[in-house]
Design a protein around this motif. Sequence first.
Motif, PDB file in Angstrom:
ATOM      1  N   ALA A  29       0.841  -1.204   0.000  1.00  0.00           N
ATOM      2  CA  ALA A  29       0.000   0.000   0.000  1.00  0.00           C
ATOM      3  C   ALA A  29       0.875   1.251   0.000  1.00  0.00           C
ATOM      4  N   CYS A  30       1.973   1.199   0.722  1.00  0.00           N
ATOM      5  CA  CYS A  30       2.903   2.331   0.762  1.00  0.00           C
ATOM      6  C   CYS A  30       3.479   2.569  -0.639  1.00  0.00           C
ATOM      7  N   ALA A  31       3.806   1.468  -1.339  1.00  0.00           N
ATOM      8  CA  ALA A  31       4.324   1.585  -2.706  1.00  0.00           C
ATOM      9  C   ALA A  31       3.280   2.218  -3.624  1.00  0.00           C
ATOM     10  N   ASP A  32       2.005   1.832  -3.443  1.00  0.00           N
ATOM     11  CA  ASP A  32       0.923   2.445  -4.231  1.00  0.00           C
ATOM     12  C   ASP A  32       0.879   3.949  -3.977  1.00  0.00           C
ATOM     13  N   LEU A  33       0.968   4.308  -2.703  1.00  0.00           N
ATOM     14  CA  LEU A  33       0.939   5.727  -2.317  1.00  0.00           C
ATOM     15  C   LEU A  33       2.101   6.482  -2.969  1.00  0.00           C
ATOM     16  N   LEU A  34       3.298   5.908  -2.913  1.00  0.00           N
ATOM     17  CA  LEU A  34       4.474   6.569  -3.474  1.00  0.00           C
ATOM     18  C   LEU A  34       4.398   6.635  -5.003  1.00  0.00           C
ATOM     19  N   THR A  35       3.759   5.642  -5.604  1.00  0.00           N
ATOM     20  CA  THR A  35       3.624   5.628  -7.064  1.00  0.00           C
ATOM     21  C   THR A  35       2.681   6.729  -7.539  1.00  0.00           C
ATOM     22  N   MET A  36       1.652   7.014  -6.741  1.00  0.00           N
ATOM     23  CA  MET A  36       0.693   8.051  -7.166  1.00  0.00           C
ATOM     24  C   MET A  36       1.040   9.450  -6.650  1.00  0.00           C
ATOM     25  N   THR A  37       2.093   9.555  -5.840  1.00  0.00           N
ATOM     26  CA  THR A  37       2.494  10.850  -5.285  1.00  0.00           C
ATOM     27  C   THR A  37       3.684  11.399  -6.069  1.00  0.00           C
ATOM     28  N   ASP A  38       3.568  12.617  -6.518  1.00  0.00           N
ATOM     29  CA  ASP A  38       4.680  13.259  -7.224  1.00  0.00           C
ATOM     30  C   ASP A  38       5.832  13.452  -6.221  1.00  0.00           C
ATOM     31  N   PRO A  39       7.007  12.875  -6.513  1.00  0.00           N
ATOM     32  CA  PRO A  39       8.130  12.985  -5.568  1.00  0.00           C
ATOM     33  C   PRO A  39       8.421  14.420  -5.121  1.00  0.00           C
ATOM     34  N   LYS A  40       8.251  15.387  -6.036  1.00  0.00           N
ATOM     35  CA  LYS A  40       8.529  16.796  -5.709  1.00  0.00           C
ATOM     36  C   LYS A  40       7.680  17.289  -4.543  1.00  0.00           C
ATOM     37  N   THR A  41       6.503  16.684  -4.361  1.00  0.00           N
ATOM     38  CA  THR A  41       5.592  17.158  -3.312  1.00  0.00           C
ATOM     39  C   THR A  41       5.883  16.522  -1.944  1.00  0.00           C
ATOM     40  N   LEU A  42       6.770  15.528  -1.912  1.00  0.00           N
ATOM     41  CA  LEU A  42       7.055  14.820  -0.640  1.00  0.00           C
ATOM     42  C   LEU A  42       7.429  15.735   0.523  1.00  0.00           C
ATOM     43  N   PRO A  43       8.393  16.656   0.341  1.00  0.00           N
ATOM     44  CA  PRO A  43       8.756  17.503   1.493  1.00  0.00           C
ATOM     45  C   PRO A  43       7.567  18.273   2.072  1.00  0.00           C
ATOM     46  N   VAL A  44       6.682  18.747   1.193  1.00  0.00           N
ATOM     47  CA  VAL A  44       5.511  19.504   1.654  1.00  0.00           C
ATOM     48  C   VAL A  44       4.502  18.566   2.324  1.00  0.00           C
ATOM     49  N   LEU A  45       4.257  17.413   1.694  1.00  0.00           N
ATOM     50  CA  LEU A  45       3.274  16.475   2.245  1.00  0.00           C
ATOM     51  C   LEU A  45       3.727  15.893   3.587  1.00  0.00           C
ATOM     52  N   LEU A  46       5.027  15.657   3.715  1.00  0.00           N
ATOM     53  CA  LEU A  46       5.545  15.119   4.976  1.00  0.00           C
ATOM     54  C   LEU A  46       5.531  16.180   6.074  1.00  0.00           C
ATOM     55  N   SER A  47       5.616  17.447   5.652  1.00  0.00           N
ATOM     56  CA  SER A  47       5.666  18.547   6.595  1.00  0.00           C
ATOM     57  C   SER A  47       6.798  18.266   7.595  1.00  0.00           C
ATOM     58  N   ASN A  48       6.517  18.324   8.893  1.00  0.00           N
ATOM     59  CA  ASN A  48       7.574  18.053   9.893  1.00  0.00           C
ATOM     60  C   ASN A  48       7.357  16.687  10.543  1.00  0.00           C
ATOM     61  N   LYS A  49       6.685  15.785   9.816  1.00  0.00           N
ATOM     62  CA  LYS A  49       6.263  14.505  10.397  1.00  0.00           C
ATOM     63  C   LYS A  49       7.175  13.323  10.065  1.00  0.00           C
ATOM     64  N   LEU A  50       8.315  13.579   9.416  1.00  0.00           N
ATOM     65  CA  LEU A  50       9.188  12.463   9.060  1.00  0.00           C
ATOM     66  C   LEU A  50       9.746  11.807  10.321  1.00  0.00           C
ATOM     67  N   GLU A  51       9.608  10.486  10.401  1.00  0.00           N
ATOM     68  CA  GLU A  51      10.144   9.702  11.529  1.00  0.00           C
ATOM     69  C   GLU A  51      10.922   8.529  10.958  1.00  0.00           C
ATOM     70  N   GLY A  52      11.708   7.890  11.804  1.00  0.00           N
ATOM     71  CA  GLY A  52      12.497   6.741  11.368  1.00  0.00           C
ATOM     72  C   GLY A  52      11.648   5.632  10.767  1.00  0.00           C
ATOM     73  N   GLU A  53      10.522   5.327  11.419  1.00  0.00           N
ATOM     74  CA  GLU A  53       9.643   4.256  10.928  1.00  0.00           C
ATOM     75  C   GLU A  53       9.104   4.569   9.541  1.00  0.00           C
ATOM     76  N   ILE A  54       8.784   5.841   9.321  1.00  0.00           N
ATOM     77  CA  ILE A  54       8.237   6.261   8.024  1.00  0.00           C
ATOM     78  C   ILE A  54       9.326   6.188   6.961  1.00  0.00           C
ATOM     79  N   LEU A  55      10.509   6.682   7.292  1.00  0.00           N
ATOM     80  CA  LEU A  55      11.623   6.605   6.348  1.00  0.00           C
ATOM     81  C   LEU A  55      11.857   5.144   5.953  1.00  0.00           C
ATOM     82  N   LEU A  56      11.839   4.256   6.934  1.00  0.00           N
ATOM     83  CA  LEU A  56      12.116   2.840   6.650  1.00  0.00           C
ATOM     84  C   LEU A  56      11.052   2.181   5.795  1.00  0.00           C
TER      85      LEU A  56
END
Length: 131
Positions: A29-56
């Motif tokens: 499901a995460c791969a589906d999400l990443l496939t439909m999300t424009d990589p350029k928008t990741l920093p904005v969509l993640l906002s300040n919520k990046l965590e180790g578990e999410i990165l992994l």
Amino acid sequence: EKLRVWEPSNAYDFGQIINAVNANKDKAACADLLTMTDPKTLPVLLSNKLEGEILLIFIQSLEHYVAGKDPGLAYRHLFYLSKAERFKVVLALLSKNEKEEVQQLFDLLSESQSDQYSLEDLESLKKIYEL
């Protein structure tokens, strides 16, 4: 049963989907999400919520589901992920085994051909990921 994901329109939606994906450890499901999300928008969509578990889970999803089909997309996600708020902090907290998972994804990308990155690009990005 795989989670159904949709294209998030804002950081709040993205956060909700990521929390559900992470709670279920659903890499497909995460791969589906990443496939439909424009990589350029990741920093904005993640906002300040990046965590180790999410990165992994991003790294594992890219490695197992995305890199084989579309190495260019996997590369672009890694590139924009490194621009996210808290990236350096999260990276510093990864364990040795977790760092090895990141290295495996880079190895996979270096074996793949893509017109979206060169081996030099990959080497530069590896340095950002402190590999």
